[in-house]
Scaffold this motif. Structure first.
Motif, mmCIF file in Angstrom:
data_model
loop_
_atom_site.group_PDB
_atom_site.id
_atom_site.type_symbol
_atom_site.label_atom_id
_atom_site.label_comp_id
_atom_site.label_asym_id
_atom_site.label_seq_id
_atom_site.Cartn_x
_atom_site.Cartn_y
_atom_site.Cartn_z
ATOM 1 N N ILE A 37 -51.185 38.613 7.076
ATOM 2 C CA ILE A 37 -51.266 37.814 8.301
ATOM 3 C C ILE A 37 -50.161 36.762 8.330
ATOM 4 O O ILE A 37 -49.510 36.543 9.360
ATOM 5 C CB ILE A 37 -52.654 37.167 8.418
ATOM 6 C CG1 ILE A 37 -53.726 38.235 8.634
ATOM 7 C CG2 ILE A 37 -52.686 36.143 9.564
ATOM 8 C CD1 ILE A 37 -55.140 37.703 8.580
ATOM 9 N N LEU A 44 -50.393 38.634 14.858
ATOM 10 C CA LEU A 44 -51.715 37.988 14.938
ATOM 11 C C LEU A 44 -51.928 37.381 16.320
ATOM 12 O O LEU A 44 -53.005 37.543 16.916
ATOM 13 C CB LEU A 44 -51.830 36.909 13.863
ATOM 14 C CG LEU A 44 -53.107 36.054 13.914
ATOM 15 C CD1 LEU A 44 -54.339 36.917 13.710
ATOM 16 C CD2 LEU A 44 -53.049 34.942 12.874
ATOM 17 N N CYS A 47 -52.668 40.062 18.814
ATOM 18 C CA CYS A 47 -54.018 40.598 18.609
ATOM 19 C C CYS A 47 -55.073 39.649 19.182
ATOM 20 O O CYS A 47 -56.076 40.099 19.752
ATOM 21 C CB CYS A 47 -54.273 40.835 17.126
ATOM 22 S SG CYS A 47 -53.356 42.220 16.418
ATOM 23 N N VAL A 169 -54.337 46.627 20.042
ATOM 24 C CA VAL A 169 -54.421 46.135 18.659
ATOM 25 C C VAL A 169 -54.151 47.266 17.672
ATOM 26 O O VAL A 169 -53.404 47.080 16.696
ATOM 27 C CB VAL A 169 -55.811 45.515 18.395
ATOM 28 C CG1 VAL A 169 -56.011 45.249 16.906
ATOM 29 C CG2 VAL A 169 -55.952 44.210 19.171
ATOM 30 N N ALA A 173 -50.992 46.530 14.935
ATOM 31 C CA ALA A 173 -51.443 45.891 13.699
ATOM 32 C C ALA A 173 -51.003 46.681 12.471
ATOM 33 O O ALA A 173 -51.136 47.905 12.446
ATOM 34 C CB ALA A 173 -52.961 45.736 13.704
ATOM 35 N N PHE A 177 -53.936 44.991 7.856
ATOM 36 C CA PHE A 177 -54.560 44.032 8.770
ATOM 37 C C PHE A 177 -55.328 44.719 9.889
ATOM 38 O O PHE A 177 -56.091 44.082 10.601
ATOM 39 C CB PHE A 177 -53.454 43.131 9.338
ATOM 40 C CG PHE A 177 -53.896 42.136 10.369
ATOM 41 C CD1 PHE A 177 -54.985 41.298 10.144
ATOM 42 C CD2 PHE A 177 -53.234 42.016 11.572
ATOM 43 C CE1 PHE A 177 -55.399 40.378 11.094
ATOM 44 C CE2 PHE A 177 -53.624 41.101 12.529
ATOM 45 C CZ PHE A 177 -54.708 40.286 12.291
ATOM 46 N N ARG A 178 -55.157 46.040 10.044
ATOM 47 C CA ARG A 178 -55.662 46.731 11.227
ATOM 48 C C ARG A 178 -57.176 46.637 11.365
ATOM 49 O O ARG A 178 -57.699 46.392 12.457
ATOM 50 C CB ARG A 178 -55.225 48.195 11.190
ATOM 51 C CG ARG A 178 -55.498 48.962 12.478
ATOM 52 C CD ARG A 178 -54.946 50.363 12.373
ATOM 53 N NE ARG A 178 -55.620 51.119 11.336
ATOM 54 C CZ ARG A 178 -54.993 51.929 10.472
ATOM 55 N NH1 ARG A 178 -53.688 52.062 10.514
ATOM 56 N NH2 ARG A 178 -55.692 52.592 9.562
ATOM 57 N N ALA A 181 -58.153 43.152 12.415
ATOM 58 C CA ALA A 181 -57.695 42.904 13.784
ATOM 59 C C ALA A 181 -58.611 43.581 14.801
ATOM 60 O O ALA A 181 -58.945 42.999 15.841
ATOM 61 C CB ALA A 181 -56.254 43.396 13.953
#
Length: 535
Positions: A37, A44, A47, A169, A173, A177-178, A181
């Motif tokens: 992140i 971020l 998202c 998203v 992402a 992180f997906r 998110a």
């Protein structure tokens, strides 16, 4: 059409990369979620913007139940009762709950082809315009039918924003992180609940129409954000641009998302190559553009679509409609307005705590264990509620037990729905993602329509009068959900889109997803420097 086995071997042989931590100084497997992140603050931010739709939905979904506890609203839209009070008939409550759910599904369905043709940004803008128009009708309504029409128009915009947000998203992402998110969907929905409750409970004692009209006027803020962000602030997703053949624009989009420090020619080129390789791999399987809804129900895509449907229906199976009706339910069950308000705010606070737990636990535990664990805990809560409400002599202790267990269910919404929505956002084929998401959300809100019609009749004193015995109903649905998750939901933790494609193409059994590898392909060690470049 190429045989799936051949396609999978070809994909593995070229080691299709995903766009997950571009230009990272560490392999993905060694990077933590918070480090990811910090490296990508613009991703971020985008998202967070994409989840404005889930915030809008949470806010709007609770407003009706809140308004039903306000005397001016009841006087405007209800019928006079014999004791001088006003009551909105149960069938109008069901219509106000159910019909907007149906049109939310219609909006979700429309969002798929619209965003595929014109882009995700245009879909955000259109959803904001429709929502703003619907809020205007709701705000000025003085008749039940007009109020219903406004709610339905607003819901079309909400459905479009929800679907487009999850697709957006999933396409920007990084892999690490997906999941988090995509699970922001649940967090922002809970924040929407909390904001609506905070505004409403400060106005319960006001005895004029401004008590509820301020609540409706507040809803104009969110479509305004969608219009502003979609038109001017966020970039189009590189996947959509690459699919359209706009590679220069896709490169600029990646440069915006990854920032100047990382958007050098080599790193952006490798990410763009990964996106192109994934799209070409799906075309290699014979799935030539343009995509269609029909493809989502064919072959291995039907298995993927089926999982998306289960993910979207899960919230109703664990009591989402029951929770959204909690203020009215608790008052009808014998709570005072102040106690009901206190309990509902407590429940929403627990939901936000559960969402924060999800952010920490999802990258560690994965999707499947969190969903199964959450449903198990929810089942225990509904079992306690059912037992407490079945005691022959009801008193204040059993009443409080019912209320507390109901609010504790909020705590499980994040750990269950967050991972489920993460899975729904990543399990489909990339080129079918918008249409599969549209199908999922459409099913979600059609299914919600059924529950929104039935639930008020179940617990209303003048109808089913089940009160806390609703716990037995939801215990049964939780147990059904647990069986479905066990047999159908694979673990997708830290898998690139190419990895997910390969497992479905090879028809890997559900519980073997995590440890499976294609033994037909030689397993060679990739030099670390190359891994850093492509990841």
């Amino acid at each position: 059409m190429a045989h799936p086995k051949d396609a999978s071997t070809a994909a593995s042989a070229v080691a299709i990369p995903d766009h997950a931590d571009n230009a990272s100084s560490h392999p993905v497997s060694e990077m933590g979620i918070f480090q990811t992140i910090r490296r990508h603050p613009m991703i971020l931010a985008c998202c967070l913007f994409a989840n404005v739709g889930s915030f809008m939905y949470g806010f709007d979904n609770l407003t009706l139940s809140l308004c039903l506890s306000m005397e001016p609203f009841l006087e405007q839209f209800g019928d006079a009762a014999g004791d001088g009070s006003y009551v909105v008939p149960a069938y109008w409550q069901s219509l106000w709950n159910a019909m907007p759910q149906l049109t939310t599904g219609i909006g979700a369905w429309v969002a798929g082809p619209l965003s595929d043709r014109f882009g995700r940004r245009i879909a955000f803008v259109v959803s904001g315009m429709i929502s703003a128009a619907g809020v205007a009708v709701v705000y000025t309504a003085s008749a039940r039918g007009v109020f219903l029409a406004g709610k339905m128009v607003n819901a079309v915009g909400l459905g479009m924003a929800l679907t487009t947000g999850q697709v957006y998203v999933s396409e920007i992402a990084p892999t690490r992180f997906r999941g988090v998110a995509l699970s922001l969907y649940t967090f922002f929905m809970n924040v929407g609940y909390l904001v609506a409750a905070s505004i409403a409970f400060k106005r319960v004692t006001i005895m004029n129409q401004s008590a509820y009209k301020v609540l409706f006027a507040s809803e104009w803020v969110w479509p305004g954000l969608l219009l502003l962000g979609g038109a001017f602030l966020v970039p189009e997703t590189p996947y959509h641009l690459a699919r359209k053949g706009l590679f220069d624009k896709a490169r600029k989009s990646l440069g915006f998302l990854y920032g100047k420090s990382e958007a050098n020619a080599a790193s952006v080129s490798s990410v763009l190559a990964a996106i192109t390789a994934t799209l070409e791999h799906e075309s290699y399987l014979g799935e030539a553009s343009p995509s269609s809804f029909r493809e989502c129900f064919r072959g291995v895509n039907w298995r993927r679509t089926r999982i998306v449907l289960y993910c979207n229906g899960l919230s109703q199976m664990i009591g989402a409609t029951f929770l959204s009706n909690a203020p009215y339910f608790m008052i009808s069950a014998g709570y005072s307005s102040s106690n009901a308000a206190m309990m509902v705010e407590l429940g929403i606070g627990l939901a936000i705590i559960g969402s924060f737990f999800t952010f920490w636990a999802l990258p560690v535990l994965g999707r499947r264990p969190m969903i199964l664990g959450g449903i198990t805990f929810t089942s225990m809560l509904f079992l306690i509620m059912g037992i407490a409400s079945s005691v022959p002599q009801q008193n204040s202790k059993t009443l409080w037990c019912t209320g507390i267990t109901l609010q504790l269910v909020w705590l499980t919404m994040g750990p269950i729905i967050g991972p489920a929505m993460a899975m729904a956002g990543e399990v489909s084929a990339v080129r079918l993602r918008a249409k599969t998401a549209a199908i999922g959300f459409f099913f979600n809100y059609v299914y919600s329509t059924i529950w929104n019609v039935v639930v008020p009749y179940m617990f209303n004193a003048d109808e089913g009068n089940l009160q806390g015995k609703m716990g037995w109903i939801y215990l049964a649905t939780c147990l059904i959900s647990m069986a479905v998750v066990w047999f159908e939901f694979p673990e997708l933790k830290d898998m690139r889109f190419a990895d997910i494609d390969e497992r479905f193409e090879m028809r890997v059994p559900t519980r073997a997803f995590k440890k499976w590898r294609d033994v037909s392909v030689p397993q060679t060690k990739v030099p670390e420097v190359e891994l850093e470049q492509i990841e």
